[in-house]
Design a protein around this motif. Structure first.
Motif, short mmCIF file in Angstrom:
data_model
loop_
_atom_site.label_atom_id
_atom_site.label_comp_id
_atom_site.label_asym_id
_atom_site.label_seq_id
_atom_site.Cartn_x
_atom_site.Cartn_y
_atom_site.Cartn_z
N PHE A 120 0.83 -1.20 0.00
CA PHE A 120 0.00 0.00 0.00
C PHE A 120 0.87 1.25 0.00
CE2 PHE A 120 -2.37 3.28 2.33
CZ PHE A 120 -3.50 3.36 1.53
N ASP A 121 0.55 2.20 -0.88
CA ASP A 121 1.31 3.44 -0.98
C ASP A 121 0.33 4.60 -1.09
OD1 ASP A 121 3.32 5.36 -1.37
OD2 ASP A 121 3.40 4.99 -3.52
N GLN A 122 0.44 5.54 -0.14
CA GLN A 122 -0.43 6.70 -0.20
C GLN A 122 0.27 7.90 0.42
OE1 GLN A 122 -4.20 6.32 1.81
NE2 GLN A 122 -4.96 8.21 0.95
N ASP A 123 0.31 8.97 -0.32
CA ASP A 123 0.81 10.26 0.18
C ASP A 123 2.17 10.18 0.87
OD1 ASP A 123 -1.57 11.45 -0.75
OD2 ASP A 123 -2.59 11.02 1.15
N GLY A 124 3.10 9.47 0.26
CA GLY A 124 4.45 9.42 0.82
C GLY A 124 4.67 8.41 1.93
N THR A 125 3.71 7.52 2.12
CA THR A 125 3.87 6.44 3.09
C THR A 125 3.57 5.14 2.37
OG1 THR A 125 3.21 7.85 4.93
CG2 THR A 125 3.09 5.48 5.29
N VAL A 126 4.54 4.22 2.43
CA VAL A 126 4.36 2.94 1.76
C VAL A 126 4.67 1.80 2.73
CG1 VAL A 126 6.71 2.93 0.81
CG2 VAL A 126 4.96 1.57 -0.30
N SER A 127 3.85 0.78 2.68
CA SER A 127 4.14 -0.43 3.45
C SER A 127 4.83 -1.41 2.51
CB SER A 127 2.85 -1.04 4.01
OG SER A 127 2.02 -1.46 2.93
N GLY A 128 5.56 -2.34 3.10
CA GLY A 128 6.21 -3.33 2.26
C GLY A 128 7.01 -4.31 3.07
N VAL A 129 7.61 -5.24 2.35
CA VAL A 129 8.45 -6.27 2.95
C VAL A 129 9.84 -6.13 2.34
CG1 VAL A 129 8.76 -8.77 3.24
CG2 VAL A 129 6.47 -7.78 3.24
#
Length: 109
Positions: free
Chosen positions: A62-71
């Motif tokens: 998930f990526d929104q407004d300069g914040t992304v989750s990931g592995v």
């Protein structure tokens, strides 16, 4: 100031320690391949292009407004943090559902 949140710094330090032990053979239960393959879920605050983060090893979610989750592999955390567009990196919080006591009180079967 470090770009790495405290619990991520701690996880990275422990990973480096385990990797050292695995490479030295001091702990036979630690295999180099297994330690090197450790991954963590992170949240990255950034101003960079998402493709730059992916090129550094982030398997983005998930990526929104300069914040992304990931592995990401722990070995790739420091190169990711070194990117100029990375503001901060934190371990993704782990939530545990604690209903065991509540379920008994509710007499759910």
């Amino acid at each position: 100031m470090s770009k790495l949140e405290a619990t991520l710094q701690q996880a990275l330090t422990l990973w480096h320690t385990d990797l050292g032990y695995a490479r030295s053979g001091e702990h036979p239960g630690l295999k180099v391949e297994e330690v090197e393959a450790r991954r963590v879920s992170v949240i990255v605050n950034h101003t960079a292009d998402l493709s730059t983060l992916k090129a550094a090893g982030l398997d983005a979610g998930f990526d929104q407004d300069g914040t992304v989750s990931g592995v990401i592999f722990l070995r790739d955390i420091e190169p990711l943090a070194a990117l100029p567009g990375v503001v901060s990196i934190a371990l993704e919080p782990v939530f545990r559902i604690a209903l065991d006591g509540t379920v008994r009180e509710m007499e759910v079967r």
